[in-house]
Design a protein around this motif. Sequence first.
Motif, PDB file in Angstrom:
ATOM      1  N   LYS A  38      39.687  40.617  33.775  1.00 52.65           N
ATOM      2  CA  LYS A  38      40.511  41.154  32.696  1.00 52.65           C
ATOM      3  C   LYS A  38      40.895  40.054  31.719  1.00 52.65           C
ATOM      4  O   LYS A  38      40.942  40.278  30.506  1.00 52.65           O
ATOM      5  CB  LYS A  38      41.764  41.816  33.266  1.00 52.65           C
ATOM      6  CG  LYS A  38      41.441  43.138  33.931  1.00 52.65           C
ATOM      7  CD  LYS A  38      42.700  43.877  34.314  1.00 52.65           C
ATOM      8  CE  LYS A  38      42.368  45.266  34.822  1.00 52.65           C
ATOM      9  NZ  LYS A  38      43.532  45.896  35.440  1.00 52.65           N
ATOM     10  N   ILE A  39      41.187  38.863  32.266  1.00 49.32           N
ATOM     11  CA  ILE A  39      41.526  37.721  31.412  1.00 49.32           C
ATOM     12  C   ILE A  39      40.367  37.439  30.457  1.00 49.32           C
ATOM     13  O   ILE A  39      40.561  37.081  29.306  1.00 49.32           O
ATOM     14  CB  ILE A  39      41.854  36.487  32.293  1.00 49.32           C
ATOM     15  CG1 ILE A  39      43.261  36.635  32.875  1.00 49.32           C
ATOM     16  CG2 ILE A  39      41.728  35.178  31.513  1.00 49.32           C
ATOM     17  CD1 ILE A  39      43.634  35.610  33.918  1.00 49.32           C
ATOM     18  N   ARG A  40      39.136  37.661  30.934  1.00 52.96           N
ATOM     19  CA  ARG A  40      37.956  37.429  30.106  1.00 52.96           C
ATOM     20  C   ARG A  40      37.656  38.591  29.177  1.00 52.96           C
ATOM     21  O   ARG A  40      36.641  38.586  28.479  1.00 52.96           O
ATOM     22  CB  ARG A  40      36.747  37.155  30.998  1.00 52.96           C
ATOM     23  CG  ARG A  40      36.749  35.745  31.541  1.00 52.96           C
ATOM     24  CD  ARG A  40      35.823  35.597  32.719  1.00 52.96           C
ATOM     25  NE  ARG A  40      35.825  34.235  33.223  1.00 52.96           N
ATOM     26  CZ  ARG A  40      36.836  33.667  33.858  1.00 52.96           C
ATOM     27  NH1 ARG A  40      37.931  34.359  34.090  1.00 52.96           N
ATOM     28  NH2 ARG A  40      36.775  32.430  34.273  1.00 52.96           N
ATOM     29  N   GLY A  59      40.745  37.807  36.944  1.00 53.56           N
ATOM     30  CA  GLY A  59      39.941  36.875  36.162  1.00 53.56           C
ATOM     31  C   GLY A  59      39.044  37.596  35.166  1.00 53.56           C
ATOM     32  O   GLY A  59      38.774  37.098  34.070  1.00 53.56           O
ATOM     33  N   ARG A  73      38.775  37.048  44.516  1.00 53.44           N
ATOM     34  CA  ARG A  73      39.209  36.907  43.127  1.00 53.44           C
ATOM     35  C   ARG A  73      38.455  35.751  42.457  1.00 53.44           C
ATOM     36  O   ARG A  73      38.060  35.835  41.300  1.00 53.44           O
ATOM     37  CB  ARG A  73      40.717  36.653  43.094  1.00 53.44           C
ATOM     38  CG  ARG A  73      41.270  36.399  41.717  1.00 53.44           C
ATOM     39  CD  ARG A  73      42.776  36.315  41.731  1.00 53.44           C
ATOM     40  NE  ARG A  73      43.256  35.177  42.518  1.00 53.44           N
ATOM     41  CZ  ARG A  73      44.540  34.881  42.685  1.00 53.44           C
ATOM     42  NH1 ARG A  73      45.467  35.652  42.152  1.00 53.44           N
ATOM     43  NH2 ARG A  73      44.892  33.853  43.392  1.00 53.44           N
ATOM     44  N   PHE A  81      48.711  37.940  42.939  1.00 53.74           N
ATOM     45  CA  PHE A  81      49.657  38.582  42.038  1.00 53.74           C
ATOM     46  C   PHE A  81      50.290  39.757  42.754  1.00 53.74           C
ATOM     47  O   PHE A  81      49.694  40.337  43.657  1.00 53.74           O
ATOM     48  CB  PHE A  81      48.950  39.046  40.771  1.00 53.74           C
ATOM     49  CG  PHE A  81      48.303  37.911  40.032  1.00 53.74           C
ATOM     50  CD1 PHE A  81      49.054  36.805  39.656  1.00 53.74           C
ATOM     51  CD2 PHE A  81      46.956  37.931  39.738  1.00 53.74           C
ATOM     52  CE1 PHE A  81      48.471  35.748  38.988  1.00 53.74           C
ATOM     53  CE2 PHE A  81      46.361  36.871  39.063  1.00 53.74           C
ATOM     54  CZ  PHE A  81      47.120  35.777  38.694  1.00 53.74           C
ATOM     55  N   ARG A 127      36.889  25.664  32.149  1.00 51.91           N
ATOM     56  CA  ARG A 127      37.673  26.397  33.147  1.00 51.91           C
ATOM     57  C   ARG A 127      37.171  27.823  33.330  1.00 51.91           C
ATOM     58  O   ARG A 127      37.371  28.421  34.365  1.00 51.91           O
ATOM     59  CB  ARG A 127      39.140  26.442  32.732  1.00 51.91           C
ATOM     60  CG  ARG A 127      39.879  25.191  33.102  1.00 51.91           C
ATOM     61  CD  ARG A 127      41.344  25.477  33.198  1.00 51.91           C
ATOM     62  NE  ARG A 127      42.108  24.281  32.920  1.00 51.91           N
ATOM     63  CZ  ARG A 127      42.964  24.158  31.926  1.00 51.91           C
ATOM     64  NH1 ARG A 127      43.189  25.171  31.115  1.00 51.91           N
ATOM     65  NH2 ARG A 127      43.618  23.042  31.743  1.00 51.91           N
ATOM     66  N   ARG A 128      36.538  28.376  32.311  1.00 49.47           N
ATOM     67  CA  ARG A 128      36.009  29.732  32.459  1.00 49.47           C
ATOM     68  C   ARG A 128      34.717  29.762  33.259  1.00 49.47           C
ATOM     69  O   ARG A 128      34.170  30.834  33.519  1.00 49.47           O
ATOM     70  CB  ARG A 128      35.817  30.365  31.077  1.00 49.47           C
ATOM     71  CG  ARG A 128      37.146  30.654  30.414  1.00 49.47           C
ATOM     72  CD  ARG A 128      37.137  31.949  29.681  1.00 49.47           C
ATOM     73  NE  ARG A 128      38.501  32.423  29.508  1.00 49.47           N
ATOM     74  CZ  ARG A 128      38.826  33.445  28.745  1.00 49.47           C
ATOM     75  NH1 ARG A 128      37.902  34.091  28.070  1.00 49.47           N
ATOM     76  NH2 ARG A 128      40.073  33.837  28.658  1.00 49.47           N
TER      77      ARG A 128
END
Lengths: 394, 232
Positions: A107-109, A105, A152, A94, A81-82
């Motif tokens: 920041k999630i990483r 995405g 995004r 958001f 998924r990454r």
Amino acid sequence: MNGNPLLLEVRNLRVVRGGVQVLDVPSLDLHEKEVLSLIGPNGAGKSTLLLTLACLLQPTAGKIRCRGEIITSGRATFDYRRRLAVVFQEPLLFDATVYENVAAGLKIRGMTRGEVRKRVMETLELFSMAYLADRSARKLSGGEAQRTSLARAFAIRPEMIFLDEPFASLDPPTRQALTEDLERILGETGTAAVVATHDQLEALRLSDRMAVVNHGRIVQSGPPVEVMNRPADEFVASFVGMENVLSGNVVTCCEGMLTLMVMGRSIELPGIASPGEPVVFCIRPEHITITTSDPGGATSARNVFPATIRKMVTMGVYHKLHLECGFPLVACLTHQSLGTLHLEEGKQVFASFKATAVHLIRVGNVSHEHTHHRHLTNAQEDRSPCQPSKKPEK
Amino acid sequence: MGLIYEGISKAIALLAGFDPEVLSITWLSLKVSGTATLVSLLLGISSGTLLALADFPGKRLLVSVVNTGMGLPPVVVGLFVTIFLWRNGPLGFLEILYTPTAMIIAQAIIATPIVTGITVASIQNLPGNLKLQILALGATRWQMVRILIKEARLPLLAGVMAGFGGVISEVGASIMVGGNIKGYSRVLTTATVMETGRGNFDVAIALSVILLLLCFAINYLLTRIQQRERPR
């Protein structure tokens, strides 16, 4: 298909929901840099297939491999998924600024602030929307919001991107602009993509390969031009705009040319079939020429029929003519030709089309997996052989 | 009418004079109800999110139970907390009956279902595909939950207001488990009940006005935050 290495490999994929099989795909491949479109009516299973490919939906059975590795379990799913991105029909932004959305995405990483900033600005430039960076996502127009959603997705530089009816809720000019941008960016970045859409023109424009989905199965797959002009069956034919789907019986077959009998009229077309065999054939309305006098030897078209105009429907820049020439036929005419020919309902005309414009579908051909469905919708059992089959959906 | 007028002028006098007893009662009210609300936010937001996202048989029943709990009568809570904390009750060894701690426990029990119920509704109201979109962005389950809660923050503020409003104004449980001990466990509501019983309407009115002002101030603050973020 495009000679690039294999990226995704799907085998015997099945999804059962509430006891009903909603997806059954024996085999599907996606190569690097390839753009595959899934077209089909609403509820055909396009979204289910797309979400399963993105590992957001657990398949009931079957394997998905990404560069040879199975990705349908645990840790592998998360790593997979990454490497991908998904864009839905709704922008699903958001409640924050455009900048924050595009950064999500990253920041999630766990990328550092500096890296995030650099990447977000690059991506916003790519989508020509840097001026919107500080705008609240709530204040965006529909097109801007979907553009942000695309940005995004591309910000994480995915190996492949899955788009589920990405432009379906946008107005035509916005859709046009976004399709153009997506086409350009997919080309520039070389990202492989799967686009689910019910818009055949969008699919034609974006994809290298088209797969027609109906009742959870891939009915036909191939280059868009092939699918559009050589549909494998009546469903695909009607879905890709082959408005004239007719059935008849083979009279003679010699040297690759067939003569069919349709309601007492004979039609010539290229193909091989045995005499007496019932067949289905289709003609695009754009391939039918209308004249007011018998073209006789003046045309190379082998099929010329006197016809009566039953109905004329305006479709904006062009007109649809419903003709009766022993069998019903739909033809397309531009506004201009309509004027020069002085056409009106009830008028007698001549409809002609080339033998090569006719695409043959052999009814006895059982190489497709949807025979069951075909028999249900095939017009032959309960209607005269010359009526066009209506669309099996709706 | 004279009574009300007198009460209001007394209230102003008490407020303006910074009456130490009134101040300490007000402060305890804020402390007890504020702490109880915080505890209920912790419990309610986490269990509400879990409840909203999880899929299991009996989920609807459980959500119905929680929603019923949103209207839990404070006296019933007071009764059960008293029984549990009673000298020879199951938790009697803690020796916290008739303390502000007991009041916080009772009030947290009242506010938790309110916060949980509103959390469930807020999370379930987010677009269905948002969860998938967040996962598709590469989020771990934990990151996904955090982002979802952040996205539901505005409706969750309503949960904070409802929870705090519910406990600052309740009297039954506080009087039962706190005992309304002067200078120790006396809060605005219990003091109002007592003063009314004694016929000291002026003091009772003064306390009520303070209670109303306090509620208003807190809700005004939260509403400001909520409305500032709303789209115009």
